[in-house]
Design an enzyme around this catalytic site. Structure first.
Site, mmCIF file in Angstrom:
data_model
loop_
_atom_site.group_PDB
_atom_site.id
_atom_site.type_symbol
_atom_site.label_atom_id
_atom_site.label_comp_id
_atom_site.label_asym_id
_atom_site.label_seq_id
_atom_site.Cartn_x
_atom_site.Cartn_y
_atom_site.Cartn_z
ATOM 1 N N PRO A 2 0.829 -1.211 0.000
ATOM 2 C CG PRO A 2 -0.417 -1.346 1.966
ATOM 3 C CD PRO A 2 0.685 -1.995 1.224
ATOM 4 C CD GLU A 3 3.606 3.753 -3.815
ATOM 5 O OE1 GLU A 3 3.650 4.997 -3.775
ATOM 6 O OE2 GLU A 3 4.272 3.081 -4.614
#
Ligand SMILES: [Zn+2]
Length: 283
Positions: A2-3
């Site tokens: 996840p960014e």
């Protein structure tokens, strides 16, 4: 992995179920994730009301009425699932417990928030809210890319004299917090800056263009994540993963999207991470 936009989407999905709500019971099913859980974590969370759910970089921060803040990091493979929310936003029934359901928050409202993380690179910690920004994971962070402290003068000063490639400089969490591989590739493409160029050798005028480009790629992704939240009645209640199209990321060998450019997107490994770019458009 996840960014920032995915984490912000998770935050927006969790906020209506957590903010103002009491954690009636907290299941902690193992002693650690990436690091040991804080001492007596379940006990310190039980009965506490979540005042606010914030985000700093890729960390979720839940401020509690006990004066403590719960830090949650999704790591590489951490997932948050919401079920049984009586407010009607998440109508999924409580699923049977799954392998890797490491922490489960049973809210007084009846909603259940499950943290599942097969690879266990995620983390949770508890700290006094008053000194949260001094936590070892947070004190090293530079400005938020969508915040007021991230501006042209900051980036120009941070790049001055830097001998590292601009790609690496933008991934340096002390220069700007929470930027990851995908959005750095996208922002550099927008600005026509080669990811291989040394940060200190780019003119101030070109460095300045990175600030609005970074904000724009992140804001567009967050908007896509927001749209994905609206579809949750049909989905399985898992937060933060959504379809998003990129200009260069993951497009090795495909035609460049710049009008008039006949080149193809290349991939190069820089510091162990894949960089995607157009050699004609990015100098
Ligand atoms: Zn091109």
């Amino acid at each position: 992995m996840p960014e920032l936009p995915e984490v912000e989407t998770v935050r927006r999905g969790l906020a209506p179920v957590m903010e103002g709500q009491v954690m009636a019971r907290v299941e902690v099913n193992r002693p650690d994730l990436r690091w040991p859980f804080p001492e007596r974590m379940a006990e310190r969370l039980t009965g506490r009301r979540v005042l606010q759910l914030r985000r700093r970089s890729k960390y979720l921060l839940g401020d509690l009425d006990s004066g403590e803040t719960l830090l949650i990091h999704l790591g590489m493979s951490g997932r948050m699932t919401v079920s049984g929310d009586p407010l009607g936003r998440f109508v999924h029934d409580h699923p049977a417990a799954q392998k890797h359901d490491h922490v489960v928050f049973h809210m007084e409202s009846g909603a259940r928030i499950t943290f599942n993380d097969p690879r266990r690179f995620g983390a949770m910690d508890l700290m006094p809210t008053a000194t949260a920004d001094q936590h070892r994971l947070l004190s090293v962070l530079g400005p938020e890319p969508l915040g007021n402290d991230f501006h042209e003068a900051h980036l120009i000063a941070a790049f001055r004299g830097k001998n590292t490639p601009v790609k690496s400089a933008l991934l340096d969490q002390g220069i700007v917090a929470g930027l990851g591989n995908i959005y750095v590739c996208e922002a550099l493409f927008r600005c026509g800056i080669s990811p291989l160029r040394k940060a200190g050798q780019i003119s101030a005028a070109r460095v300045a263009t990175l600030v609005p480009a970074i904000r724009d790629v992140l804001e567009r992704a967050i908007a896509a994540g927001g749209s994905s939240l609206k579809d949750f009645r049909q989905a399985d209640g898992e937060l933060g993963y959504f379809q998003h199209s990129f200009d260069v990321y993951g497009r090795e060998g495909l035609p460049c999207r710049t009008p008039g450019c006949s080149d193809t997107i290349r991939r190069k490994v820089q510091s162990g991470r894949s960089t995607f770019y157009c050699p004609s458009c990015q100098r």
